[in-house]
Design a protein around this motif. Structure first.
Motif, PDB file in Angstrom:
ATOM      1  N   SER A 323       0.823  -1.207   0.000  1.00  0.00           N
ATOM      2  CA  SER A 323       0.000   0.000   0.000  1.00  0.00           C
ATOM      3  C   SER A 323       0.860   1.260   0.000  1.00  0.00           C
ATOM      4  CB  SER A 323      -0.929  -0.015   1.210  1.00  0.00           C
ATOM      5  OG  SER A 323      -1.675   1.180   1.303  1.00  0.00           O
ATOM      6  N   ASP A 326       2.409   1.819  -3.406  1.00  0.00           N
ATOM      7  CA  ASP A 326       1.428   2.371  -4.344  1.00  0.00           C
ATOM      8  C   ASP A 326       1.228   3.869  -4.120  1.00  0.00           C
ATOM      9  OD1 ASP A 326      -0.628   1.905  -6.424  1.00  0.00           O
ATOM     10  OD2 ASP A 326      -2.019   2.478  -4.824  1.00  0.00           O
ATOM     11  N   LYS A 327       1.219   4.299  -2.879  1.00  0.00           N
ATOM     12  CA  LYS A 327       1.037   5.722  -2.588  1.00  0.00           C
ATOM     13  C   LYS A 327       2.264   6.531  -3.009  1.00  0.00           C
ATOM     14  CE  LYS A 327      -2.141   4.863   1.247  1.00  0.00           C
ATOM     15  NZ  LYS A 327      -3.335   5.260   0.496  1.00  0.00           N
ATOM     16  N   ARG A 329       4.174   5.876  -5.527  1.00  0.00           N
ATOM     17  CA  ARG A 329       4.099   6.026  -6.987  1.00  0.00           C
ATOM     18  C   ARG A 329       3.010   7.016  -7.384  1.00  0.00           C
ATOM     19  NH1 ARG A 329       5.322   0.299  -6.771  1.00  0.00           N
ATOM     20  NH2 ARG A 329       3.102  -0.127  -6.480  1.00  0.00           N
ATOM     21  N   LYS A 330       1.834   6.920  -6.783  1.00  0.00           N
ATOM     22  CA  LYS A 330       0.721   7.800  -7.169  1.00  0.00           C
ATOM     23  C   LYS A 330       0.985   9.254  -6.788  1.00  0.00           C
ATOM     24  CE  LYS A 330      -3.022   4.385  -7.130  1.00  0.00           C
ATOM     25  NZ  LYS A 330      -4.306   3.973  -6.506  1.00  0.00           N
ATOM     26  N   GLN A 373       5.575  -3.151  -8.237  1.00  0.00           N
ATOM     27  CA  GLN A 373       4.493  -2.571  -9.043  1.00  0.00           C
ATOM     28  C   GLN A 373       3.558  -3.641  -9.588  1.00  0.00           C
ATOM     29  OE1 GLN A 373       5.965  -0.065 -12.147  1.00  0.00           O
ATOM     30  NE2 GLN A 373       3.971   0.876 -12.553  1.00  0.00           N
ATOM     31  N   ASP A 376       0.610  -8.113  -5.862  1.00  0.00           N
ATOM     32  CA  ASP A 376      -0.668  -7.861  -5.187  1.00  0.00           C
ATOM     33  C   ASP A 376      -0.683  -8.591  -3.852  1.00  0.00           C
ATOM     34  OD1 ASP A 376      -1.084 -10.538  -5.836  1.00  0.00           O
ATOM     35  OD2 ASP A 376      -2.258 -10.056  -7.632  1.00  0.00           O
TER      36      ASP A 376
END
Length: 405
Positions: A323, A326-327, A329-330, A373, A376
């Motif tokens: 998680s 992902d943050k 990268r975003k 990336q 999951d």
């Protein structure tokens, strides 16, 4: 708020100079003056208004009394607002005086402590700075928790999620620390344990910059001893696993580690399916307790708990890292995080961050983000193995050689 006066009237049902209306034990005084009529309420100041600002009262008793009654209600509202304003002003003044008194007392205490014990002043400043950071983190923590309680799918930023993680991690340390710090002169109760065992007594937010470097290196040196258990487990199955394709993949990875190199992401991706297979020895749901404890050390989780709890905590921490990745990268945070945040991020992912420069940590984290990336929630056991494999031989020299391409 409407104010009223009686103008052009000195007779209401007779030659009256003054009208007194009693209504719910409240008195309205209307008296004549040269410049007009004053209106006031018992217990409040009368206010003088010019006659041309207000309407004229009709010259009959009923209209005058009705008008006076309405004026009484308006004056009551004025008086209530006046009393509320006075009370709030007094409360603010008392709060300001109390704050000033505490501030002056704190300054006097600092001056006295600096004159008596410079070392004690140093520890006091460290505790004060840490308490401020801890208090700010707690406020963010409760805001985020309330938001997630209202909506479990609510958006959280990278910094908010890190605050929640650090607060949950350091709760055992914070629980006894906060009440002691709030006690009068509670600082003196902490001098001895803080000076002797700062790493084990104080949460991370209380550590100084030099302490973080020292403690991060100690944490990694302690867990690096358990990396050998994980690597020996892979070496064993490289020689004894019945499937030749699996042995071939393990042979490439283990030989890379043995020669002091770092496996590429392409090579590690071939290892990912082995961690998902139900009967695979690299699926930690089927592994032995010794290996689970080694992975608990890797992600800084207590190994002193039953095996099902260990699996749960390992899954939870691996999903947290996914998680956070992902943050990053975003929110495009890779090159925006501070030096301290980068060191914490890479330490969480198995690297000896305190022994590396900022650039070396960023370079390693960039490669890690490329690897995670395509992962999951089903790849948690693969991520735990990848932490060990990517961080074992990584050094400052490897960064300068750009080993990741």
């Amino acid at each position: 708020m409407a104010y009223y006066t009686l103008t052009g009237c000195n007779k209401v049902g007779g030659n009256l100079k003054r009208v007194i209306v009693l209504c719910s034990t409240r008195k309205l005084f209307l008296r004549h003056a040269k410049t007009g009529w004053h209106t006031g309420l018992s217990g409040a100041r009368s206010t003088l208004f010019r006659n041309d600002h207000f309407p004229t009262v009709p010259l009959n008793n009923n209209a005058a009394l009705t008008f006076a009654y309405q004026t009484t209600l308006n004056c009551e509202r004025i008086s209530l607002q006046h009393r509320n304003f006075s009370a709030s002003t007094q409360c603010l003044s008392l709060k300001r005086d109390s704050k000033n008194f505490v501030t002056k007392l704190a300054y006097k205490f600092d001056d006295w402590l600096a004159s008596v014990s410079p070392a004690g002043k140093k520890y006091a400043d460290m505790l004060t700075a840490g308490a401020r950071v801890l208090w700010a983190d707690l406020k963010i923590y409760f805001v985020v928790r309330n938001r997630l309680r209202m909506d479990p799918n609510a958006h959280t930023t990278y910094n908010e999620e890190m605050v929640v993680h650090s607060t949950n991690r350091d709760f055992i340390k914070m629980a006894p620390l906060l009440p002691i710090l709030m006690m009068p002169f509670g600082f003196f109760l902490l001098i001895l344990p803080v000076s002797l065992f700062p790493r084990y007594v104080l949460p991370l937010s209380f550590w100084t910059k030099s302490q973080r470097i020292t403690f991060f290196q100690q944490i990694h040196q302690e867990r690096a001893l358990y990396y050998g258990i994980i690597l020996n487990h892979m070496n064993y199955h490289k020689l004894n696993y019945p499937n030749p394709n699996t042995r071939y993949i393990l042979d490439d990875i283990c030989n890379t580690i043995t020669t002091g190199s770092i496996p590429t992401n392409f090579l590690l991706k071939s290892f990912k399916p082995l961690c998902k297979a139900m009967e695979s020895p690299f699926n930690l749901d089927n592994t032995v307790n010794v290996l689970l404890s080694a992975f608990c050390r890797t992600v800084m989780v207590s190994p002193y708990q039953p095996s099902p709890w260990k699996c749960h905590r390992l899954r939870k921490n691996a999903n947290l890292i996914l998680s956070l990745d992902d943050k990053i990268r975003k929110e495009n945070l890779l090159h925006k995080l501070s030096h301290g945040d980068i060191k914490i991020a890479t330490l969480m992912r198995g690297l000896n961050s305190a022994a590396l420069s900022y650039e070396a940590n960023v370079y390693w984290l960039e490669n890690w983000l490329k690897l995670s990336q395509n992962c999951d929630g089903g790849d948690v056991w693969f991520l735990l193995h990848a932490m060990v494999l990517l961080s074992t031989n990584y050094t400052e020299l490897k960064y300068k050689r750009k080993v990741f391409g």
